[in-house]
Design an enzyme around this catalytic site. Structure first.
Site, PDB file in Angstrom:
ATOM      1  N   LYS A 104       0.853  -1.186   0.000  1.00  0.00           N
ATOM      2  CA  LYS A 104       0.000   0.000   0.000  1.00  0.00           C
ATOM      3  C   LYS A 104       0.889   1.238   0.000  1.00  0.00           C
ATOM      4  CE  LYS A 104      -3.849   2.094   2.557  1.00  0.00           C
ATOM      5  NZ  LYS A 104      -4.693   2.027   3.782  1.00  0.00           N
ATOM      6  N   HIS A 106      -0.152   4.537   0.258  1.00  0.00           N
ATOM      7  CA  HIS A 106      -0.762   5.763   0.783  1.00  0.00           C
ATOM      8  C   HIS A 106      -1.387   5.471   2.143  1.00  0.00           C
ATOM      9  CE1 HIS A 106      -4.033   3.523  -1.121  1.00  0.00           C
ATOM     10  NE2 HIS A 106      -4.840   4.125  -0.275  1.00  0.00           N
TER      11      HIS A 106
END
Length: 228
Positions: A104, A106
């Site tokens: 991921k 963000h």
């Protein structure tokens, strides 16, 4: 054999996680048995499963660890259930975490790890369902090491699976768990082995699950694929 091991074998059968018949494995082998941890689907089953893992971990590793790491995807509920059960049985708070299949990029929880963010000084136990080839650890190990700021900063105490199939790893006469232990230099264990399953259900059992015919099939399978 410890009582919890006998209970776990009965539990796998009760939940239809351990099945006997004819199954094609990911490796292409035709196996007379199959174990699917994805068949644990209720809260009570997962709670009981966590207790079996907790007992086996406590018997093998003591309390010298901080984190349970569950490789995605099946290892995630295993790590969560075991951390809950470990606290109930032994009063020790153990953090859990798992890897993401895709990192991921963000948010506050970005990165390749979900749950607790492991770091230098942490002592980790890897929790999986079963391993035949040892391939999953090849993906997991570098993800754990990538969280270190110094080489060896995170200590991998060991790895546990629910069932040791006791089959030869690819290009080896040793089991996948033995190969993993030697290659990565940490202890590996299982709640039960297939030897213990056969002891409970055939040697000392009523032979209703592992019949004479099934025992013959298992013997033939292990003559071809079993550890030497």
């Amino acid at each position: 054999m410890e009582q919890y091991k006998k209970d776990f074998i009965d539990f796998m059968l009760e939940c239809q996680v351990l099945k006997f018949g004819s199954f094609t494995l990911k490796s292409g082998r035709q196996s007379p048995f199959f174990m699917n941890a994805g068949a644990y689907i209720t809260g009570s089953q997962l709670f009981r499963l966590g207790k079996f893992y907790a007992q086996a971990i406590h018997n093998t590793f003591g309390d010298d660890f901080d984190v349970f790491f569950g490789p995605a995807y099946k290892g995630i509920p295993l790590a969560v259930a075991t951390s809950i059960a470990y606290y109930e049985l032994y009063g020790k708070e153990v953090k859990y975490c798992c890897d993401r299949k895709e990192e991921k990029d963000h948010g506050a929880d970005k990165g390749s790890i979900l749950g607790y963010k492991i770091k230098d000084g942490d002592r980790v136990i890897i929790i999986e369902d079963v391993t035949t080839s040892g391939k999953s650890i090849e993906e997991v190990y570098p993800k754990i090491r990538a969280q270190e700021s110094v080489e060896g900063g995170i200590k991998i105490v060991g790895e546990i699976v629910s069932l040791n199939r006791m089959e030869r790893a690819p290009d080896s006469n040793k089991s996948a768990l033995e190969v993993i232990s030697e290659k990565y230099n940490f202890k590996t264990t299982a709640i039960v082995t297939m030897d213990e399953v056969m002891e409970a259900l055939y040697t000392n059992g009523d032979k209703k699950v592992i019949t004479e015919e099934l025992k013959k099939q298992l013997d033939e399978y292990y003559a071809q694929w079993g550890v030497k």
